[in-house]
Design a protein around this motif. Sequence first.
Motif, PDB file in Angstrom:
ATOM      1  N   LEU A 199       0.841  -1.201   0.000  1.00  0.00           N
ATOM      2  CA  LEU A 199       0.000   0.000   0.000  1.00  0.00           C
ATOM      3  C   LEU A 199       0.876   1.250   0.000  1.00  0.00           C
ATOM      4  CD1 LEU A 199      -2.725   1.464   0.247  1.00  0.00           C
ATOM      5  CD2 LEU A 199      -2.558   1.109   2.732  1.00  0.00           C
ATOM      6  N   ASN A 200       1.906   1.266   0.834  1.00  0.00           N
ATOM      7  CA  ASN A 200       2.803   2.419   0.871  1.00  0.00           C
ATOM      8  C   ASN A 200       3.513   2.621  -0.456  1.00  0.00           C
ATOM      9  OD1 ASN A 200       2.054   2.791   3.503  1.00  0.00           O
ATOM     10  ND2 ASN A 200       4.011   2.254   4.382  1.00  0.00           N
ATOM     11  N   LEU A 201       3.947   1.529  -1.067  1.00  0.00           N
ATOM     12  CA  LEU A 201       4.603   1.652  -2.372  1.00  0.00           C
ATOM     13  C   LEU A 201       3.627   2.203  -3.416  1.00  0.00           C
ATOM     14  CD1 LEU A 201       6.736  -1.584  -2.272  1.00  0.00           C
ATOM     15  CD2 LEU A 201       7.621   0.746  -2.534  1.00  0.00           C
ATOM     16  N   ALA A 202       2.399   1.727  -3.386  1.00  0.00           N
ATOM     17  CA  ALA A 202       1.394   2.238  -4.324  1.00  0.00           C
ATOM     18  C   ALA A 202       1.199   3.740  -4.129  1.00  0.00           C
ATOM     19  CB  ALA A 202       0.067   1.494  -4.145  1.00  0.00           C
ATOM     20  N   ALA A 203       1.100   4.169  -2.887  1.00  0.00           N
ATOM     21  CA  ALA A 203       0.929   5.603  -2.600  1.00  0.00           C
ATOM     22  C   ALA A 203       2.143   6.399  -3.076  1.00  0.00           C
ATOM     23  CB  ALA A 203       0.692   5.817  -1.112  1.00  0.00           C
ATOM     24  N   ASP A 204       3.336   5.834  -2.898  1.00  0.00           N
ATOM     25  CA  ASP A 204       4.551   6.501  -3.376  1.00  0.00           C
ATOM     26  C   ASP A 204       4.488   6.705  -4.884  1.00  0.00           C
ATOM     27  OD1 ASP A 204       5.523   6.315  -0.765  1.00  0.00           O
ATOM     28  OD2 ASP A 204       6.837   4.599  -1.218  1.00  0.00           O
ATOM     29  N   TYR A 205       4.098   5.670  -5.589  1.00  0.00           N
ATOM     30  CA  TYR A 205       4.047   5.758  -7.048  1.00  0.00           C
ATOM     31  C   TYR A 205       2.972   6.746  -7.516  1.00  0.00           C
ATOM     32  CZ  TYR A 205       7.465   2.036  -7.611  1.00  0.00           C
ATOM     33  OH  TYR A 205       8.624   1.292  -7.594  1.00  0.00           O
ATOM     34  N   VAL A 206       1.885   6.870  -6.769  1.00  0.00           N
ATOM     35  CA  VAL A 206       0.875   7.886  -7.100  1.00  0.00           C
ATOM     36  C   VAL A 206       1.504   9.269  -6.987  1.00  0.00           C
ATOM     37  CG1 VAL A 206      -1.270   8.980  -6.321  1.00  0.00           C
ATOM     38  CG2 VAL A 206      -1.151   6.491  -6.551  1.00  0.00           C
ATOM     39  N   LYS A 207       2.220   9.506  -5.878  1.00  0.00           N
ATOM     40  CA  LYS A 207       2.882  10.808  -5.685  1.00  0.00           C
ATOM     41  C   LYS A 207       3.877  11.103  -6.797  1.00  0.00           C
ATOM     42  CE  LYS A 207       2.678  10.496  -0.658  1.00  0.00           C
ATOM     43  NZ  LYS A 207       3.500  10.252   0.548  1.00  0.00           N
ATOM     44  N   LEU A 208       4.506  10.064  -7.306  1.00  0.00           N
ATOM     45  CA  LEU A 208       5.504  10.233  -8.368  1.00  0.00           C
ATOM     46  C   LEU A 208       4.878  10.201  -9.758  1.00  0.00           C
ATOM     47  CD1 LEU A 208       8.267   7.994  -6.776  1.00  0.00           C
ATOM     48  CD2 LEU A 208       8.385  10.486  -7.125  1.00  0.00           C
ATOM     49  N   GLN A 209       3.542  10.192  -9.807  1.00  0.00           N
ATOM     50  CA  GLN A 209       2.780  10.193 -11.061  1.00  0.00           C
ATOM     51  C   GLN A 209       3.142   9.001 -11.942  1.00  0.00           C
ATOM     52  OE1 GLN A 209       3.220  14.126 -12.738  1.00  0.00           O
ATOM     53  NE2 GLN A 209       2.252  15.078 -10.969  1.00  0.00           N
ATOM     54  N   ARG A 210       3.188   7.837 -11.303  1.00  0.00           N
ATOM     55  CA  ARG A 210       3.446   6.571 -11.996  1.00  0.00           C
ATOM     56  C   ARG A 210       2.281   5.628 -11.694  1.00  0.00           C
ATOM     57  NH1 ARG A 210       9.411   4.841 -10.492  1.00  0.00           N
ATOM     58  NH2 ARG A 210       8.796   3.076 -11.785  1.00  0.00           N
ATOM     59  N   PRO A 211       1.106   5.912 -12.282  1.00  0.00           N
ATOM     60  CA  PRO A 211      -0.100   5.154 -11.929  1.00  0.00           C
ATOM     61  C   PRO A 211      -0.022   3.662 -12.250  1.00  0.00           C
ATOM     62  CG  PRO A 211      -0.526   6.597 -13.801  1.00  0.00           C
ATOM     63  CD  PRO A 211       0.825   6.951 -13.281  1.00  0.00           C
ATOM     64  N   ASP A 212       0.693   3.276 -13.304  1.00  0.00           N
ATOM     65  CA  ASP A 212       0.775   1.846 -13.619  1.00  0.00           C
ATOM     66  C   ASP A 212       1.507   1.086 -12.521  1.00  0.00           C
ATOM     67  OD1 ASP A 212      -0.641   2.235 -15.964  1.00  0.00           O
ATOM     68  OD2 ASP A 212       1.153   2.385 -17.212  1.00  0.00           O
ATOM     69  N   ALA A 213       2.618   1.627 -12.046  1.00  0.00           N
ATOM     70  CA  ALA A 213       3.358   0.998 -10.948  1.00  0.00           C
ATOM     71  C   ALA A 213       2.506   1.003  -9.681  1.00  0.00           C
ATOM     72  CB  ALA A 213       4.684   1.710 -10.712  1.00  0.00           C
ATOM     73  N   ALA A 214       1.755   2.088  -9.470  1.00  0.00           N
ATOM     74  CA  ALA A 214       0.877   2.174  -8.297  1.00  0.00           C
ATOM     75  C   ALA A 214      -0.163   1.063  -8.338  1.00  0.00           C
ATOM     76  CB  ALA A 214       0.204   3.536  -8.237  1.00  0.00           C
ATOM     77  N   ARG A 215      -0.749   0.830  -9.505  1.00  0.00           N
ATOM     78  CA  ARG A 215      -1.777  -0.212  -9.626  1.00  0.00           C
ATOM     79  C   ARG A 215      -1.210  -1.600  -9.335  1.00  0.00           C
ATOM     80  NH1 ARG A 215      -3.200   3.435 -13.742  1.00  0.00           N
ATOM     81  NH2 ARG A 215      -5.213   4.405 -13.314  1.00  0.00           N
ATOM     82  N   VAL A 216       0.005  -1.852  -9.767  1.00  0.00           N
ATOM     83  CA  VAL A 216       0.640  -3.150  -9.504  1.00  0.00           C
ATOM     84  C   VAL A 216       0.730  -3.387  -7.997  1.00  0.00           C
ATOM     85  CG1 VAL A 216       2.837  -4.425  -9.638  1.00  0.00           C
ATOM     86  CG2 VAL A 216       1.920  -3.281 -11.673  1.00  0.00           C
ATOM     87  N   HIS A 217       1.232  -2.405  -7.275  1.00  0.00           N
ATOM     88  CA  HIS A 217       1.389  -2.574  -5.829  1.00  0.00           C
ATOM     89  C   HIS A 217       0.057  -2.534  -5.093  1.00  0.00           C
ATOM     90  CE1 HIS A 217       5.675  -3.047  -5.431  1.00  0.00           C
ATOM     91  NE2 HIS A 217       5.788  -2.213  -6.446  1.00  0.00           N
ATOM     92  N   LEU A 218      -0.880  -1.777  -5.593  1.00  0.00           N
ATOM     93  CA  LEU A 218      -2.201  -1.757  -4.971  1.00  0.00           C
ATOM     94  C   LEU A 218      -2.874  -3.123  -5.122  1.00  0.00           C
ATOM     95  CD1 LEU A 218      -4.002   0.109  -3.376  1.00  0.00           C
ATOM     96  CD2 LEU A 218      -5.058   0.816  -5.507  1.00  0.00           C
ATOM     97  N   ASP A 219      -2.704  -3.747  -6.269  1.00  0.00           N
ATOM     98  CA  ASP A 219      -3.244  -5.088  -6.484  1.00  0.00           C
ATOM     99  C   ASP A 219      -2.580  -6.082  -5.523  1.00  0.00           C
ATOM    100  OD1 ASP A 219      -4.877  -7.018  -7.969  1.00  0.00           O
ATOM    101  OD2 ASP A 219      -2.953  -7.753  -8.737  1.00  0.00           O
ATOM    102  N   ARG A 220      -1.272  -5.948  -5.343  1.00  0.00           N
ATOM    103  CA  ARG A 220      -0.560  -6.829  -4.403  1.00  0.00           C
ATOM    104  C   ARG A 220      -1.036  -6.578  -2.973  1.00  0.00           C
ATOM    105  NH1 ARG A 220       5.469  -6.229  -7.108  1.00  0.00           N
ATOM    106  NH2 ARG A 220       4.952  -7.415  -8.987  1.00  0.00           N
ATOM    107  N   ALA A 221      -1.262  -5.319  -2.625  1.00  0.00           N
ATOM    108  CA  ALA A 221      -1.758  -4.992  -1.282  1.00  0.00           C
ATOM    109  C   ALA A 221      -3.130  -5.610  -1.052  1.00  0.00           C
ATOM    110  CB  ALA A 221      -1.819  -3.477  -1.089  1.00  0.00           C
ATOM    111  N   ARG A 222      -4.010  -5.489  -2.047  1.00  0.00           N
ATOM    112  CA  ARG A 222      -5.360  -6.034  -1.925  1.00  0.00           C
ATOM    113  C   ARG A 222      -5.312  -7.552  -1.733  1.00  0.00           C
ATOM    114  NH1 ARG A 222      -6.992  -5.724  -6.654  1.00  0.00           N
ATOM    115  NH2 ARG A 222      -6.986  -3.468  -6.782  1.00  0.00           N
ATOM    116  N   LYS A 223      -4.507  -8.239  -2.553  1.00  0.00           N
ATOM    117  CA  LYS A 223      -4.394  -9.702  -2.430  1.00  0.00           C
ATOM    118  C   LYS A 223      -3.787 -10.092  -1.090  1.00  0.00           C
ATOM    119  CE  LYS A 223      -4.152 -10.542  -7.358  1.00  0.00           C
ATOM    120  NZ  LYS A 223      -3.291 -10.781  -8.519  1.00  0.00           N
TER     121      LYS A 223
END
Length: 157
Positions: A105-129
């Motif tokens: 979740l933290n990595l996903a949030a980091d990638y959102v801040k860095l405007q890298r939504p694809d990387a954010a989605r990858v980590h958000l999916d991992r967080a959800r699972k």
Amino acid sequence: MTEQQEASADAVMTRIGQAIMLLHGGDREEARNRFGAIWAEIGEEGDALHRCTLAHYMADTQDDPGDELAWDLRALTAADGLSDGRVAEHGDSLAVRVFYPSLHLNLAADYVKLQRPDAARVHLDRARKASEVLADDGYGGGVRAAIGRLERRLREL
């Protein structure tokens, strides 16, 4: 682990805990300074539990999103080196797998801040699972709620 090593390890976790209290109390700068001093002692090759815990919270003290990402990646790398046995030695009943929802979740949030939504989605999916292992308690509910909030934010991007 010898008794002296255990006492030393406990002292490191106590110092990390004290810095976490400073962070939660709003003193980010002093927490960052203390985390930095402890990191200088334990380094990249130190105990994985110490590195994971410290890096996870050190990320929250960073002003620059790139620095925050670097610390969150260190935390994930350290978690990958942890065993359930090592966590149990510290006296926590947590299994290593309960670290992953928050780390991703933290990595996903980091990638959102860095405007890298694809990387954010990858980590958000991992967080959800990974969140499937969380208990139905305040912590688990809080992590799941944060995942939901970040999912909504990503849909808006």
